[in-house]
Scaffold this active site. Structure first.
Site, PDB file in Angstrom:
ATOM      1  N   LYS A 204       0.840  -1.202   0.000  1.00  0.00           N
ATOM      2  CA  LYS A 204       0.000   0.000   0.000  1.00  0.00           C
ATOM      3  C   LYS A 204       0.873   1.249   0.000  1.00  0.00           C
ATOM      4  CE  LYS A 204      -0.574  -0.022   5.043  1.00  0.00           C
ATOM      5  NZ  LYS A 204      -1.501  -0.206   6.154  1.00  0.00           N
ATOM      6  N   ARG A 206       0.658   5.522   0.507  1.00  0.00           N
ATOM      7  CA  ARG A 206      -0.168   6.619   1.017  1.00  0.00           C
ATOM      8  C   ARG A 206       0.321   7.958   0.460  1.00  0.00           C
ATOM      9  NH1 ARG A 206      -3.059   4.783   5.653  1.00  0.00           N
ATOM     10  NH2 ARG A 206      -2.174   2.914   6.588  1.00  0.00           N
ATOM     11  N   ASP A 234      -7.822  -2.567  13.895  1.00  0.00           N
ATOM     12  CA  ASP A 234      -8.273  -1.374  14.607  1.00  0.00           C
ATOM     13  C   ASP A 234      -9.554  -0.859  13.949  1.00  0.00           C
ATOM     14  OD1 ASP A 234      -8.561   0.890  16.108  1.00  0.00           O
ATOM     15  OD2 ASP A 234      -6.541   1.638  15.819  1.00  0.00           O
ATOM     16  N   GLY A 237     -10.061  -0.430   8.082  1.00  0.00           N
ATOM     17  CA  GLY A 237     -10.085   0.196   6.762  1.00  0.00           C
ATOM     18  C   GLY A 237      -9.119  -0.445   5.791  1.00  0.00           C
TER      19      GLY A 237
END
Length: 339
Positions: A204, A206, A234, A237
């Site tokens: 991923k 960001r 958590d 997402g």
């Protein structure tokens, strides 16, 4: 070293159901009743925490069962005050059993002028009088080095391996273990090696904190049963987006295993609406009503493993033996069968 006294358990308010389950398991192993030490943990009107232990603990081997999960500060303070109460009551040894170690994500300085809160928590526990720590799947293994006392870090991977072999029996040749980010590759590889499965990674990127710009799957997941592995969930997402990307890349099914179900904010709703067929967590953090009610979330008990670890510490025998799947088979008797 031969044990002189029976191990005694005491629990805070963070996860009393797990503490009771550990006591029951230890009762089975010992062939005698092992209960929680009678104590009261209350809050004054200004939310100050007060602890009173009603039993004699002088010279005893004490085990405080208290994850420092949400509300992290309250549960941590409970743990510290309970430790102080036992220390001042002349307990011989105090082991903090912390199934979920809060503040573990703050284990280094990512930017200038930021704290290393995990080290601060380690200092607080040691200064309060904790002699040993028993925990599960620390976010970063190097946190053990923050302590100047023994730290036993158990792993959920052997239990997850048993669970995968049981629930995917006959389809293990289709299973691929996936790390939802590059930082979790070692954790995913550990499970992949235990079940003899290939490994894939979701990379991923960001553009700004909290916003995932792009996800790329490294590895061929076409027609595979993908099992994502992480240490905690958590807000879920990243996990839900990674599952969607895996399905778009041709995966047959997507499942997830995580040691700690933090489940903040919209996590349960996101998981319920996601493409994941199942999400497996442990009970290191007491699951809320929404987690228990979610049809695609399943909870694996940690009480058998923690009970055996406590007995091994008390007896002065190996805790690392619990890292082996074969060792856990008799401990989790009846729950899992070999394929």
């Amino acid at each position: 070293m031969a044990a002189m006294t029976e191990p005694k358990l005491i629990s805070g308010n963070a996860n009393r159901s797990l503490a009771n389950a550990i006591a029951r398991r230890m009762s089975m192993h010992r062939g005698m009743s092992v209960g929680l030490v009678d104590a009261r943990i209350e809050r004054f009107n200004d939310q100050e925490i007060f602890v009173e232990v009603f039993e004699n603990v002088r010279g005893e081997d004490m085990y405080i069962i208290q994850p420092t999960s949400n509300p992290a500060n309250d549960n941590l303070m409970e743990l510290l005050i309970m430790t102080d109460a036992l220390k001042r009551s002349s307990a011989a040894r105090i082991t903090a059993v912390i199934p979920y170690f809060g503040y573990a994500r703050q284990d280094r300085r990512a930017k200038a002028r930021t704290p290393i809160s995990a080290k601060l928590v380690a200092n607080l526990l040691t200064e309060a009088g904790v002699d040993r720590v028993l925990t599960l799947d620390l976010h970063a293994a190097q946190i053990q080095g923050f302590f100047d006392i023994p730290v036993d870090n158990l792993y959920a991977a052997p239990v997850f391996a048993l669970d995968v072999q049981h629930h995917f029996a006959g389809r293990l040749d289709q299973v691929m273990v996936v790390s939802p980010d590059v930082g979790g590759v070692a954790r995913a590889r550990e499970l992949a090696q235990r079940i003899n499965a290939p490994l894939s990674i979701v990379d991923k990127r960001r553009e700004k904190p909290g916003e995932i710009a792009e996800m790329t799957v490294i590895g061929d997941v076409q027609d595979k049963i993908c099992i994502m592995v992480d240490d905690m969930i958590d807000t879920a997402g990243t996990l839900c987006k990674a599952a969607q990307v895996l399905m778009e890349c041709g995966a047959k099914e997507v499942h997830a295993y995580a040691s700690h179900g933090v489940m903040s904010g919209p996590a349960v709703d996101r998981i319920s609406k996601s493409v994941m067929k199942s999400v497996v967590i442990t009970d290191s953090i007491e699951p809320g009503a929404a987690v228990k009610a979610a049809s695609n979330i399943r909870i694996v008990p940690t009480a058998p493993m923690f009970a055996q670890a406590i007995l091994n510490i008390w007896n002065g025998t190996s805790v690392s033996s619990l890292f082996d799947t074969d060792t856990l088979v008799p401990i989790y008797e009846g729950m899992y069968s070999r394929p």
